[in-house]
Design a protein around this motif. Structure first.
Motif, PDB file in Angstrom:
ATOM      1  N   ALA A 181     -68.438 -95.136  29.976  1.00 18.34           N
ATOM      2  CA  ALA A 181     -68.619 -95.973  28.642  1.00 18.34           C
ATOM      3  C   ALA A 181     -69.973 -97.027  29.095  1.00 18.34           C
ATOM      4  O   ALA A 181     -70.472 -97.567  28.217  1.00 18.34           O
ATOM      5  CB  ALA A 181     -67.526 -96.994  28.669  1.00 18.34           C
TER       6      ALA A 181
ATOM      7  N   SER B 250     -64.391 -93.225  25.800  1.00 24.00           N
ATOM      8  CA  SER B 250     -64.498 -92.709  27.142  1.00 24.00           C
ATOM      9  C   SER B 250     -63.111 -92.539  27.625  1.00 24.00           C
ATOM     10  O   SER B 250     -62.711 -91.556  28.314  1.00 24.00           O
ATOM     11  CB  SER B 250     -65.304 -93.863  28.274  1.00 24.00           C
ATOM     12  OG  SER B 250     -66.571 -93.988  27.586  1.00 24.00           O
TER      13      SER B 250
ATOM     14  N   ARG C 270     -67.054 -97.629  22.881  1.00 22.70           N
ATOM     15  CA  ARG C 270     -67.331 -96.764  23.914  1.00 22.70           C
ATOM     16  C   ARG C 270     -66.292 -96.690  24.840  1.00 22.70           C
ATOM     17  O   ARG C 270     -66.017 -95.639  25.478  1.00 22.70           O
ATOM     18  CB  ARG C 270     -68.645 -97.396  24.553  1.00 22.70           C
ATOM     19  CG  ARG C 270     -69.844 -97.229  23.745  1.00 22.70           C
ATOM     20  CD  ARG C 270     -71.381 -97.409  24.718  1.00 22.70           C
ATOM     21  NE  ARG C 270     -71.298 -98.437  25.534  1.00 22.70           N
ATOM     22  CZ  ARG C 270     -71.670 -99.541  25.239  1.00 22.70           C
ATOM     23  NH1 ARG C 270     -71.925-100.053  24.361  1.00 22.70           N
ATOM     24  NH2 ARG C 270     -71.695-100.525  26.410  1.00 22.70           N
TER      25      ARG C 270
END
Length: 193
Positions: free
Chosen positions: A34, A12, A8
């Motif tokens: 994230a 991001s 994540r």
């Protein structure tokens, strides 16, 4: 399927680098996008440069994989180059790798710059291979210089993104791609069976 915190954070960072550039991508913005805390970020990465490097590498790998789908696909050399150039793209956002060349912070850092340079060099090299193969098979005239033509194709592609972003329209991009394909078509022998 759940994604890991590290994934994540990388995703991001990829998005933010594309949207805002390196300077505009703060650790706080990465963490917020994230859904991760500062501790999680520094557990997985030593800091913003380390995370940015992971994001740039992933973007570069993805770009190469997408390009290879067309380069290794069916058809003759011109058809494969055409498939690559005409594939679906988010033209107005620009090339996620090419845009990094305009980021002074990325270009000033040899570690961050390396995957950008390697990817653009790979793209020129891979295009040259496809074009050389087409020349060897008689699909393209022997006068075609695969390396110079590959460099031209990449330059037109990247320049097409710039023109489209400046005009806020995909039309200049499409026109540039059509133009380079027209130039390439001039090297297709006319006496084909």
């Amino acid at each position: 399927m759940s994604t890991s915190t590290a994934d994540r954070l990388i995703e991001s960072t990829r998005e933010l680098l594309w949207e805002r550039g390196y300077t505009g991508t703060s650790p706080k913005a990465i963490q917020q996008r994230a859904g991760a805390g500062q501790g999680s970020m520094y557990h997985h990465f030593t800091g913003k440069p380390d995370l940015a490097l992971a994001a740039i590498r992933r973007t570069a790998e993805e770009m190469r994989a997408k390009a290879e789908e067309q380069f290794a696909g069916p058809g003759n050399a011109v058809e494969r180059v055409t498939a690559y150039l005409r594939r679906e793209r988010d033209v107005l956002k620009g090339c996620p790798v090419g845009r990094l060349t305009q980021d002074p912070d990325v270009m000033a850092d040899p570690l961050l710059r390396a995957p950008v340079d390697e990817t653009l060099a790979w793209l020129r090299g891979r295009l040259a291979e496809v074009l050389a193969e087409g020349r060897e098979r008689g699909e393209l005239d022997a006068a075609l210089d695969p390396q110079a033509t590959a460099a031209t194709v990449v330059a037109v592609l990247q320049g097409g993104y710039v023109l489209a972003r400046a005009a806020d329209s995909v039309q200049p991009f499409d026109q540039a791609i059509g133009g380079v394909l027209g130039l390439l078509a001039a090297y297709v022998p006319t006496a084909r069976a």
